[in-house]
Enzyme design. Structure first.
Site, short mmCIF file in Angstrom:
data_model
loop_
_atom_site.label_atom_id
_atom_site.label_comp_id
_atom_site.label_asym_id
_atom_site.label_seq_id
_atom_site.Cartn_x
_atom_site.Cartn_y
_atom_site.Cartn_z
N ALA B 21 0.84 -1.25 -0.07
CA ALA B 21 -0.05 0.01 0.01
C ALA B 21 0.99 1.11 0.06
CB ALA B 21 -1.05 0.03 1.33
N CYS B 22 0.37 2.57 -0.37
CA CYS B 22 0.96 3.62 -0.13
C CYS B 22 1.68 3.66 1.15
CB CYS B 22 0.27 4.80 -0.28
SG CYS B 22 0.65 6.37 -0.42
N PRO B 23 3.06 4.35 1.21
CA PRO B 23 3.93 4.46 0.00
C PRO B 23 4.70 3.43 -0.46
CG PRO B 23 4.98 5.16 2.29
CD PRO B 23 3.81 4.22 2.33
N ASP B 48 -2.83 0.05 -5.81
CA ASP B 48 -3.13 1.18 -4.79
C ASP B 48 -3.49 2.29 -5.54
OD1 ASP B 48 -2.04 2.19 -1.69
OD2 ASP B 48 -2.83 3.63 -2.98
#
Lengths: 138, 83
Positions: B21-23, B48
């Site tokens: 997931a982010c980042p 994402d």
């Protein structure tokens, strides 16, 4: 010349430390120079004996377990992993506030984990904040 | 670039960041673009949603050419040419 970020990391809670780690990752992707000043509650998380402690403190304690379980499910780094990764990618210096260290029984740099670069005073933080392109208090 | 053009682009490096997931995808892109030469093309696979906005902005700041995105079943292919 790289842009500069100054971050005052007051919180020692896992949710805010994770937020700091995510922001730090963005700064690393952007090749920023980052100076993190670890204040008061934050210094506890950087004590050497707490290196494996994930989530003792949380801003919202009743959501802590759900938060940590979601991080694991989403394969999100721990805050320590975010910090380590950012230090590998860009120029990140982590300064432990001298007072904060003493509050948690840390007088010297070796009392803190390997992320810490030095022990500093508040004047250095103020100067860094004055010179930074981005200044955050977490 | 249009989708039909992107589908025919020769890719020099694929970065599969679908498990993060982010980042994560942004960091993966940042790390891996260092391993290709200027003018070469990298595709980043991400599930994402935020990556679709994040990587083009990052690429623009870093002097890379954002070529476009293809939507696949449950993930995206984001194309960059190293500046």
């Amino acid at each position: 010349m790289a842009q500069k970020m100054a971050m005052a990391l007051f919180s020692g809670s896992v949710d805010k430390l994770t937020a700091a780690g995510v922001i730090l990752s963005g700064a690393a992707a952007d090749d920023m120079d980052v100076d993190i000043y670890v204040l008061l509650m934050g210094a506890r998380a950087f004590k050497k004996e707490n290196i494996n402690e994930q989530g003792t403190l949380a801003e919202l304690p009743h959501l802590k377990d759900e938060f940590l379980a979601s991080l694991e499910r989403l394969n999100v780094n721990t805050w320590i992993e975010f910090f380590k990764q950012a230090k590998e990618m860009t120029n990140v210096k982590i300064h432990i506030c001298g007072l904060a260290g003493k509050i948690w029984g840390g007088e010297k740099l070796e009392d803190f984990n390997e992320l810490a670069d030095d022990i500093c005073g508040i004047g250095e933080y103020i100067t860094s904040a004055q010179e930074a392109d981005v200044h955050l208090f977490i | 670039m249009e989708a039909n053009e992107l589908k025919t682009v020769a890719v020099d490096k694929t970065v599969d960041a679908r498990g993060t997931a982010c980042p994560g995808p942004l960091l993966a892109a940042k790390k891996e673009i260092a391993n290709i030469a200027s003018g070469e093309v990298m595709e980043v696979l991400s599930a994402d949603e935020a990556t679709k906005r994040d990587i083009p902005k990052w690429a623009q700041k870093k002097g890379h050419d954002y070529m476009g995105v293809l939507e696949e079943d449950g993930y995206f292919r984001i194309y960059l040419k190293k500046g």
